[in-house]
Write a protein that holds these residues in place. Structure first.
Motif, PDB file in Angstrom:
ATOM      1  N   CYS A  10      18.991 101.116  -1.624  1.00 54.33           N
ATOM      2  CA  CYS A  10      18.508 102.049  -0.604  1.00 54.33           C
ATOM      3  C   CYS A  10      19.367 101.852   0.640  1.00 54.33           C
ATOM      4  CB  CYS A  10      17.033 101.839  -0.302  1.00 54.33           C
ATOM      5  SG  CYS A  10      16.635 100.265   0.501  1.00 54.33           S
ATOM      6  N   HIS A  11      19.137 102.697   1.655  1.00 55.71           N
ATOM      7  CA  HIS A  11      19.981 102.690   2.851  1.00 55.71           C
ATOM      8  C   HIS A  11      19.107 102.706   4.107  1.00 55.71           C
ATOM      9  CE1 HIS A  11      23.444 103.567   0.276  1.00 55.71           C
ATOM     10  NE2 HIS A  11      22.752 104.554  -0.249  1.00 55.71           N
ATOM     11  N   LEU A  12      18.731 101.533   4.580  1.00 59.91           N
ATOM     12  CA  LEU A  12      17.901 101.470   5.772  1.00 59.91           C
ATOM     13  C   LEU A  12      18.596 102.080   6.985  1.00 59.91           C
ATOM     14  CD1 LEU A  12      16.296  97.915   5.458  1.00 59.91           C
ATOM     15  CD2 LEU A  12      15.131 100.113   5.247  1.00 59.91           C
ATOM     16  N   ASP A  13      19.903 101.867   7.110  1.00 56.59           N
ATOM     17  CA  ASP A  13      20.623 102.377   8.275  1.00 56.59           C
ATOM     18  C   ASP A  13      20.583 103.900   8.370  1.00 56.59           C
ATOM     19  OD1 ASP A  13      21.320  99.966   9.372  1.00 56.59           O
ATOM     20  OD2 ASP A  13      23.287  99.871   8.422  1.00 56.59           O
ATOM     21  N   LEU A  14      20.348 104.569   7.256  1.00 54.62           N
ATOM     22  CA  LEU A  14      20.311 106.029   7.265  1.00 54.62           C
ATOM     23  C   LEU A  14      18.901 106.573   7.462  1.00 54.62           C
ATOM     24  CD1 LEU A  14      22.840 106.869   4.393  1.00 54.62           C
ATOM     25  CD2 LEU A  14      23.257 106.695   6.858  1.00 54.62           C
ATOM     26  N   GLU A  31      10.689  94.331  -2.049  1.00 54.69           N
ATOM     27  CA  GLU A  31      11.980  93.797  -1.612  1.00 54.69           C
ATOM     28  C   GLU A  31      13.014  94.908  -1.698  1.00 54.69           C
ATOM     29  OE1 GLU A  31      14.456  89.777  -1.507  1.00 54.69           O
ATOM     30  OE2 GLU A  31      12.307  90.041  -1.643  1.00 54.69           O
ATOM     31  N   LEU A  32      13.983  94.900  -0.765  1.00 58.35           N
ATOM     32  CA  LEU A  32      14.957  95.978  -0.663  1.00 58.35           C
ATOM     33  C   LEU A  32      16.383  95.430  -0.685  1.00 58.35           C
ATOM     34  CD1 LEU A  32      13.347  97.776   2.423  1.00 58.35           C
ATOM     35  CD2 LEU A  32      12.965  98.365   0.018  1.00 58.35           C
ATOM     36  N   PHE A  33      17.241  96.040  -1.499  1.00 56.36           N
ATOM     37  CA  PHE A  33      18.683  95.814  -1.379  1.00 56.36           C
ATOM     38  C   PHE A  33      19.211  96.942  -0.502  1.00 56.36           C
ATOM     39  CE2 PHE A  33      23.033  95.617  -3.722  1.00 56.36           C
ATOM     40  CZ  PHE A  33      23.592  94.950  -2.648  1.00 56.36           C
ATOM     41  N   ASP A  34      19.466  96.616   0.746  1.00 57.35           N
ATOM     42  CA  ASP A  34      19.923  97.577   1.748  1.00 57.35           C
ATOM     43  C   ASP A  34      21.435  97.715   1.634  1.00 57.35           C
ATOM     44  OD1 ASP A  34      20.296  99.148   4.008  1.00 57.35           O
ATOM     45  OD2 ASP A  34      20.117  97.448   5.404  1.00 57.35           O
ATOM     46  N   CYS A  35      21.880  98.769   0.981  1.00 54.53           N
ATOM     47  CA  CYS A  35      23.308  98.971   0.730  1.00 54.53           C
ATOM     48  C   CYS A  35      23.964  99.672   1.912  1.00 54.53           C
ATOM     49  CB  CYS A  35      23.501  99.806  -0.535  1.00 54.53           C
ATOM     50  SG  CYS A  35      23.009  98.952  -2.045  1.00 54.53           S
ATOM     51  N   GLY A  36      24.970  99.034   2.476  1.00 50.09           N
ATOM     52  CA  GLY A  36      25.675  99.617   3.610  1.00 50.09           C
ATOM     53  C   GLY A  36      26.623 100.717   3.183  1.00 50.09           C
ATOM     54  N   LEU A 205      17.553  98.285 -13.641  1.00 48.74           N
ATOM     55  CA  LEU A 205      16.949  98.052 -12.343  1.00 48.74           C
ATOM     56  C   LEU A 205      16.412  99.388 -11.833  1.00 48.74           C
ATOM     57  CD1 LEU A 205      19.854  95.924 -10.831  1.00 48.74           C
ATOM     58  CD2 LEU A 205      17.657  95.027 -11.584  1.00 48.74           C
ATOM     59  N   LEU A 206      15.496  99.332 -10.884  1.00 48.64           N
ATOM     60  CA  LEU A 206      14.949 100.547 -10.287  1.00 48.64           C
ATOM     61  C   LEU A 206      15.476 100.688  -8.865  1.00 48.64           C
ATOM     62  CD1 LEU A 206      11.198 100.310 -11.370  1.00 48.64           C
ATOM     63  CD2 LEU A 206      13.164 101.137 -12.688  1.00 48.64           C
ATOM     64  N   GLU A 207      15.707 101.922  -8.461  1.00 43.25           N
ATOM     65  CA  GLU A 207      16.185 102.195  -7.107  1.00 43.25           C
ATOM     66  C   GLU A 207      15.595 103.503  -6.608  1.00 43.25           C
ATOM     67  OE1 GLU A 207      19.822 104.921  -6.880  1.00 43.25           O
ATOM     68  OE2 GLU A 207      20.637 103.105  -7.798  1.00 43.25           O
ATOM     69  N   THR A 208      15.699 103.717  -5.279  1.00 39.50           N
ATOM     70  CA  THR A 208      15.303 105.002  -4.701  1.00 39.50           C
ATOM     71  C   THR A 208      16.505 105.777  -4.176  1.00 39.50           C
ATOM     72  OG1 THR A 208      14.979 104.074  -2.485  1.00 39.50           O
ATOM     73  CG2 THR A 208      13.073 104.059  -3.992  1.00 39.50           C
ATOM     74  N   ASP A 209      17.561 105.078  -3.763  1.00 36.85           N
ATOM     75  CA  ASP A 209      18.698 105.680  -3.063  1.00 36.85           C
ATOM     76  C   ASP A 209      18.228 106.440  -1.824  1.00 36.85           C
ATOM     77  OD1 ASP A 209      21.419 106.077  -2.664  1.00 36.85           O
ATOM     78  OD2 ASP A 209      21.453 107.970  -3.764  1.00 36.85           O
ATOM     79  N   ALA A 210      17.093 106.029  -1.282  1.00 36.29           N
ATOM     80  CA  ALA A 210      16.558 106.690  -0.092  1.00 36.29           C
ATOM     81  C   ALA A 210      17.356 106.293   1.157  1.00 36.29           C
ATOM     82  CB  ALA A 210      15.090 106.300   0.081  1.00 36.29           C
ATOM     83  N   PRO A 211      17.430 107.203   2.134  1.00 40.99           N
ATOM     84  CA  PRO A 211      16.793 108.521   2.172  1.00 40.99           C
ATOM     85  C   PRO A 211      17.659 109.584   1.519  1.00 40.99           C
ATOM     86  CG  PRO A 211      17.886 108.098   4.256  1.00 40.99           C
ATOM     87  CD  PRO A 211      18.095 106.860   3.419  1.00 40.99           C
ATOM     88  N   ALA A 212      17.018 110.692   1.129  1.00 38.97           N
ATOM     89  CA  ALA A 212      17.763 111.796   0.525  1.00 38.97           C
ATOM     90  C   ALA A 212      18.688 112.459   1.541  1.00 38.97           C
ATOM     91  CB  ALA A 212      16.795 112.828  -0.054  1.00 38.97           C
TER      92      ALA A 212
END
Length: 260
Positions: A10-14, A31-36, A205-212
């Motif tokens: 996912c992308h917290l910065d976005l 838990e979140l893997f925050d991908c830059g 693995l599961l992901e959201t790729d959020a936000p759209a």
């Protein structure tokens, strides 16, 4: 709170309110893997991860940012500087879709340079979350030529996020020992559902790729609900109990990201 689920991409910065989402996620056992997507934002992401232990910050440079000129040589330099000492890398990769025609060379040079850097500075348990659109074969070629697909303790764990390659590329990626993070939009297509059916549970693995969309009003509740829907579809595709999917996928996340 006891860990209940893991969002592997996912992308917290976005997000419009990244700190709020991180705090909410912690309270919900997520838990979140925050991908830059831009290495210039990595120090902020690291600080957030320091105050929210349920967040894992990855340093990344999205190929779209290279393709549209938002990032150039200086940002690739910064990515490699961080990546040489960081364990978690992502989002990185290649996008050779028609939208980015003519930028393949710049994208390839950046990804090759990153992979050479990682090869020269190995770290046990390093994780890469890779974007590869119409470029899975090219990404695997670069990973292989850089020595990152060897079966050694210091070889990184490769995760293909939202896999959209060919059937042959899926086989090649599986044989290379890759993992695959799956989201709702992947499962919205017939091919995506078939790939999810074919990939062994112990590689999922599961992901959201959020936000759209950037600055979208995302909440942790939305992330959790999306992950639940993904696990439900996977269970139906594999004709197995949903709890089995959740259990195995969570164990995969434990082993890759080394959280307790």
């Amino acid at each position: 709170m006891e860990l209940q689920s893991f969002d592997a991409h996912c992308h917290l910065d976005l997000m419009a309110s990244p700190n709020t989402v991180a705090h909410e996620a912690a309270a919900m056992g997520l838990e979140l893997f925050d991908c830059g997507v831009d290495p210039r934002d990595f120090e902020t992401a690291k600080k957030r991860a320091g105050s929210d232990p349920n967040v894992i910050a990855g340093v990344g440079l999205h190929p779209w940012w290279i393709a549209d000129g938002q990032c150039g040589t200086a940002e690739v330099d910064l990515l490699c500087e961080f990546a040489s000492r960081e364990r978690f890398i992502g989002e990185v990769g290649l996008d050779f879709s028609p939208r980015f025609a003519g930028t393949e060379g710049n994208q390839t040079q950046a990804f090759e340079r990153l992979c050479r850097t990682l090869s020269r500075h190995p770290l046990p348990g390093r994780v890469l979350s890779i974007h590869a659109v119409r470029a899975v074969g090219a990404a695997l070629d670069i990973l292989e030529s850089s020595g990152l697909l060897k079966d050694t303790p210091n070889s990184p764990i490769i995760i293909f996020h939202w896999f959209s390659g060919t059937s042959d590329e899926l086989v090649r990626a599986r044989h290379a020992g890759s993992f695959f993070s799956i989201n709702e939009r992947m499962l919205a297509t017939k091919r995506g559902r078939e790939y999810a059916r074919q990939i062994p549970l112990n590689r999922l693995l599961l992901e959201t790729d959020a936000p759209a969309e950037p600055d979208a009003g995302t909440s942790a509740r939305q992330l959790v609900d999306s992950l639940i829907r993904v696990s439900e579809v996977i269970a139906a595709l594999k004709n197995c109990p949903e709890e089995s999917v959740k259990s195995v996928v969570l164990e995969n996340s434990h082993s890759i990201f080394d959280f307790r």
